[in-house]
Design a protein around this motif. Structure first.
Motif, PDB file in Angstrom:
ATOM      1  N   ILE A 168       0.840  -1.205   0.000  1.00  0.00           N
ATOM      2  CA  ILE A 168       0.000   0.000   0.000  1.00  0.00           C
ATOM      3  C   ILE A 168       0.876   1.257   0.000  1.00  0.00           C
ATOM      4  O   ILE A 168       0.589   2.234  -0.704  1.00  0.00           O
ATOM      5  N   ASN A 169       1.953   1.240   0.788  1.00  0.00           N
ATOM      6  CA  ASN A 169       2.860   2.393   0.815  1.00  0.00           C
ATOM      7  C   ASN A 169       3.500   2.627  -0.548  1.00  0.00           C
ATOM      8  O   ASN A 169       3.649   3.770  -0.988  1.00  0.00           O
ATOM      9  N   ILE A 170       3.879   1.537  -1.218  1.00  0.00           N
ATOM     10  CA  ILE A 170       4.457   1.675  -2.561  1.00  0.00           C
ATOM     11  C   ILE A 170       3.433   2.293  -3.511  1.00  0.00           C
ATOM     12  O   ILE A 170       3.749   3.172  -4.323  1.00  0.00           O
ATOM     13  N   ALA A 171       2.181   1.822  -3.414  1.00  0.00           N
ATOM     14  CA  ALA A 171       1.130   2.366  -4.279  1.00  0.00           C
ATOM     15  C   ALA A 171       0.893   3.849  -4.006  1.00  0.00           C
ATOM     16  O   ALA A 171       0.698   4.648  -4.933  1.00  0.00           O
ATOM     17  N   ILE A 172       0.928   4.235  -2.717  1.00  0.00           N
ATOM     18  CA  ILE A 172       0.728   5.643  -2.367  1.00  0.00           C
ATOM     19  C   ILE A 172       1.862   6.504  -2.917  1.00  0.00           C
ATOM     20  O   ILE A 172       1.645   7.594  -3.462  1.00  0.00           O
ATOM     21  N   GLU A 173       3.105   6.028  -2.778  1.00  0.00           N
ATOM     22  CA  GLU A 173       4.241   6.778  -3.308  1.00  0.00           C
ATOM     23  C   GLU A 173       4.141   6.929  -4.825  1.00  0.00           C
ATOM     24  O   GLU A 173       4.446   7.987  -5.379  1.00  0.00           O
ATOM     25  N   THR A 174       3.712   5.849  -5.495  1.00  0.00           N
ATOM     26  CA  THR A 174       3.548   5.927  -6.950  1.00  0.00           C
ATOM     27  C   THR A 174       2.479   6.939  -7.326  1.00  0.00           C
ATOM     28  O   THR A 174       2.635   7.725  -8.272  1.00  0.00           O
ATOM     29  N   HIS A 177       3.843  10.410  -6.935  1.00  0.00           N
ATOM     30  CA  HIS A 177       4.766  10.742  -8.019  1.00  0.00           C
ATOM     31  C   HIS A 177       3.995  11.107  -9.286  1.00  0.00           C
ATOM     32  O   HIS A 177       4.342  12.075  -9.981  1.00  0.00           O
ATOM     33  N   ILE A 178       2.935  10.334  -9.593  1.00  0.00           N
ATOM     34  CA  ILE A 178       2.125  10.634 -10.777  1.00  0.00           C
ATOM     35  C   ILE A 178       1.422  11.979 -10.611  1.00  0.00           C
ATOM     36  O   ILE A 178       1.302  12.764 -11.570  1.00  0.00           O
ATOM     37  N   ALA A 179       0.943  12.268  -9.400  1.00  0.00           N
ATOM     38  CA  ALA A 179       0.277  13.558  -9.152  1.00  0.00           C
ATOM     39  C   ALA A 179       1.248  14.715  -9.359  1.00  0.00           C
ATOM     40  O   ALA A 179       0.879  15.757  -9.917  1.00  0.00           O
ATOM     41  N   ASN A 180       2.507  14.546  -8.922  1.00  0.00           N
ATOM     42  CA  ASN A 180       3.513  15.596  -9.133  1.00  0.00           C
ATOM     43  C   ASN A 180       3.778  15.810 -10.617  1.00  0.00           C
ATOM     44  O   ASN A 180       3.906  16.953 -11.084  1.00  0.00           O
ATOM     45  N   GLN A 181       3.865  14.714 -11.364  1.00  0.00           N
ATOM     46  CA  GLN A 181       4.065  14.844 -12.803  1.00  0.00           C
ATOM     47  C   GLN A 181       2.878  15.560 -13.455  1.00  0.00           C
ATOM     48  O   GLN A 181       3.057  16.393 -14.349  1.00  0.00           O
ATOM     49  N   ARG A 182       1.665  15.221 -13.006  1.00  0.00           N
ATOM     50  CA  ARG A 182       0.479  15.886 -13.555  1.00  0.00           C
ATOM     51  C   ARG A 182       0.500  17.374 -13.263  1.00  0.00           C
ATOM     52  O   ARG A 182       0.154  18.197 -14.122  1.00  0.00           O
ATOM     53  N   SER A 183       0.916  17.737 -12.055  1.00  0.00           N
ATOM     54  CA  SER A 183       1.008  19.154 -11.695  1.00  0.00           C
ATOM     55  C   SER A 183       2.028  19.881 -12.564  1.00  0.00           C
ATOM     56  O   SER A 183       1.795  21.004 -13.019  1.00  0.00           O
ATOM     57  N   ASN A 184       3.168  19.229 -12.825  1.00  0.00           N
ATOM     58  CA  ASN A 184       4.187  19.836 -13.679  1.00  0.00           C
ATOM     59  C   ASN A 184       3.661  20.042 -15.097  1.00  0.00           C
ATOM     60  O   ASN A 184       3.917  21.072 -15.731  1.00  0.00           O
TER      61      ASN A 184
END
Length: 237
Positions: A168-174, A177-184
């Motif tokens: 679950i922690n790995i999924a949350i980190e992923t 990361h995707i949310a940060n890319q979307r923001s960029n």
């Protein structure tokens, strides 16, 4: 890494060298545990030796990558200090941001790979423990082992819960990361739209300037023509 006075080019060379080393280490690190021999449940002496080798490779590889990431973080910090002392440059800031992104990507990849290998090791340890418990129960001729089995089953359930939490922690980190890319990407799109909205304004200003030039030329030509007519009328008197 010992801090010293380095030029921008020296720091860039150090950063690229460390990035290449980290990339190679991550490739080797990600291949651990992919062979036919698992982390656990080994029976023969050869398999036991392989298990020890896998564990040693995991620990040493993890330590080496962490040290390299720490060095690269230090180099990036020095590059930030050097860039602050130089004249502002878009190319310099782009290069600095690129090295920061590479460091972030390597750090994320190392954390994901390390968590995956650790989860795999725990899962195989759990499976090996279950098999050993089953074999011990079958070989037990007279003693009642129900209580021990219940306790061990409870321990196995807790281990399973820990593995689920890790996933679950790995999924949350992923997801982060995707949310940060979307923001960029949204910020980049906003900049492009801003530039696109400015072009019509620039075209309008250029058209107005051209219109005024043509108007001034017409007025100047009319004044010159009128003056020439007056000169001709004056010369005929």
């Amino acid at each position: 890494m010992t801090r010293g006075t380095y030029s921008w080019e020296d720091l860039r060379k150090q950063a690229r060298q460390l990035e290449n080393e980290i990339d190679a280490k991550l490739v080797s690190f990600s291949k651990l545990g992919l062979g036919s021999t698992p982390f656990n449940n080994s029976k023969s002496n050869g398999e036991s030796a392989h298990l020890l080798g896998e564990n040693f490779a995991f620990e040493s590889g993890s330590s080496e990558i962490q040290q390299l990431l720490s060095k690269l973080t230090d180099v990036n910090s020095q590059m930030t200090e050097v860039s602050a002392s130089q004249a502002p440059s878009a190319a310099l800031q782009h290069t600095l941001q690129r090295h920061r992104d590479i460091l972030q990507d390597y750090t994320t990849e190392f954390q994901k790979t390390s968590s995956h290998l650790q989860s795999k090791k725990e899962r195989e340890d759990l499976l090996g423990s279950v098999r050993r418990d089953i074999d011990a129960y079958k070989n037990d001729s007279g003693r009642n082992r129900r209580t021990d089995l219940y306790l061990k089953e409870n321990e196995h359930l807790r281990s399973s819960e820990r593995m689920v939490d890790d996933q679950i922690n790995i999924a949350i980190e992923t997801k982060e990361h995707i949310a940060n890319q979307r923001s960029n990407l949204k910020r980049m799109q906003a900049r492009v739209n801003d530039l696109a909205s400015r072009f019509p304004v620039i075209n309008s200003v250029v058209q107005r300037i051209n219109f005024r030039k043509r108007r001034d030329a017409i007025i100047l030509g009319s004044v010159i023509g009128f003056g020439c007519i007056l000169l001709l009328l004056y010369s005929q008197r």
